[in-house]
Design an enzyme around this catalytic site. Structure first.
Site, mmCIF file in Angstrom:
data_model
loop_
_atom_site.group_PDB
_atom_site.id
_atom_site.type_symbol
_atom_site.label_atom_id
_atom_site.label_comp_id
_atom_site.label_asym_id
_atom_site.label_seq_id
_atom_site.Cartn_x
_atom_site.Cartn_y
_atom_site.Cartn_z
ATOM 1 N N ILE A 1 24.633 -1.202 -33.575
ATOM 2 C CA ILE A 1 23.550 -0.283 -33.222
ATOM 3 C C ILE A 1 22.498 -0.432 -34.321
ATOM 4 O O ILE A 1 22.840 -0.470 -35.507
ATOM 5 C CB ILE A 1 24.065 1.165 -33.058
ATOM 6 C CG1 ILE A 1 22.955 2.094 -32.585
ATOM 7 C CG2 ILE A 1 24.747 1.697 -34.315
ATOM 8 C CD1 ILE A 1 23.481 3.464 -32.114
ATOM 9 N N SER A 2 21.226 -0.545 -33.931
ATOM 10 C CA SER A 2 20.163 -0.785 -34.910
ATOM 11 C C SER A 2 20.005 0.388 -35.869
ATOM 12 O O SER A 2 20.332 1.534 -35.539
ATOM 13 C CB SER A 2 18.827 -1.005 -34.208
ATOM 14 O OG SER A 2 18.851 -2.168 -33.453
ATOM 15 N N GLN A 3 19.441 0.063 -37.048
ATOM 16 C CA GLN A 3 19.149 1.091 -38.053
ATOM 17 C C GLN A 3 18.080 2.041 -37.500
ATOM 18 O O GLN A 3 17.067 1.580 -36.948
ATOM 19 C CB GLN A 3 18.628 0.384 -39.299
ATOM 20 C CG GLN A 3 18.371 1.311 -40.457
ATOM 21 C CD GLN A 3 17.920 0.557 -41.700
ATOM 22 O OE1 GLN A 3 17.909 -0.666 -41.737
ATOM 23 N NE2 GLN A 3 17.552 1.299 -42.707
#
Ligand code: SAM
Length: 218
Positions: free
Chosen positions: A67-69
């Site tokens: 999951i992206s930052q």
């Protein structure tokens, strides 16, 4: 089946603190901050790791996904200047967290993922949370010509160059946001379609994304 997780006070509090942190880091768009404050990021995590869900970090969430930052998601979302009803192409669905943020901003999202296990996972999770995007499986480096033009295009993987074919799928006045560089680091690039033939390109901060793999990519 309804989504099994609950959004309790502890997670809601952690989400508020994440929003304050992103604001302090320079995210100024109130609508983007509100969207981050709305989407339950812990829904994308196994319950064992809920204590990681509201840290400003990318995180592996199984099925080969990360999951992206949150900062990166907020940064790209801000650059898109989403207006309610915008038709947005997202290349690299991944976990679908960015998709949810775009939908909270009022976008009509067309999202494409090239890894089948990730695609299958996300098309189950997002509608379970109430986010009914248009999901596609395949190589998004060529865009999705059948549904073009788009008001906005966001690429959530690092590209070696800006694919021409994506520029052709932008509406006049439309914006493309894409990280461009080598496998170690990329500059965030925005391209605005000024008219039929002219484009304005701006290079911004440095990020590190997983590679965009495909016909018009690595
Ligand atoms: N935006 C996601 C989120 O909110 O968590 C994370 C996206 S992840 C950093 C990048 C995704 O792009 C990966 O799932 C990868 O499989 C996908 N990808 C890479 N090349 C692609 C391509 N050509 N077409 C579609 N998806 C691609």
């Amino acid at each position: 089946m309804a989504y099994k997780f609950v959004d309790n006070y502890r997670e809601q509090g952690a989400r508020k603190r994440l929003v304050a942190h992103l604001e302090a880091r320079g995210i100024a768009d109130k609508k983007v901050l509100k969207a981050i404050g709305k989407v339950p990021r812990h829904f994308f995590f196994d319950e064992t790791f809920w204590n990681q869900a509201y840290k400003d970090i990318a995180f592996p969430i199984g099925d080969g996904q990360t999951i992206s930052q949150p900062y990166t998601v907020a940064y790209q979302s801000e650059l898109l200047h989403i207006k309610k009803g915008d038709k947005v192409l997202e290349i690299g669905t991944g976990s679908g967290y960015q998709t949810c943020i775009l939908m909270e901003l009022g976008a009509n999202v067309y999202t494409i993922e090239r890894q089948e296990s990730i695609y299958r996972h996300t098309i189950r999770v997002l509608p379970g949370m109430g986010y009914n995007a248009h999901f596609f499986f395949g190589d998004g480096s060529k865009g999705i010509a059948a549904h073009a033009p788009y008001d906005k295009i966001i690429v959530t993987a690092g590209a070696p160059f800006v694919p021409e074919i994506l520029l052709k799928q932008l509406r006049i006045g439309g914006i493309l946001v894409i990280p461009v560089g080598d496998e170690h680091s990329q500059k965030m690039v925005t391209v605005i379609r000024v008219n039929e033939t002219d484009f304005e390109r701006i290079e911004l901060d440095t990020f590190r994304f997983v590679p965009l793999v495909g016909d018009q990519a690595w």
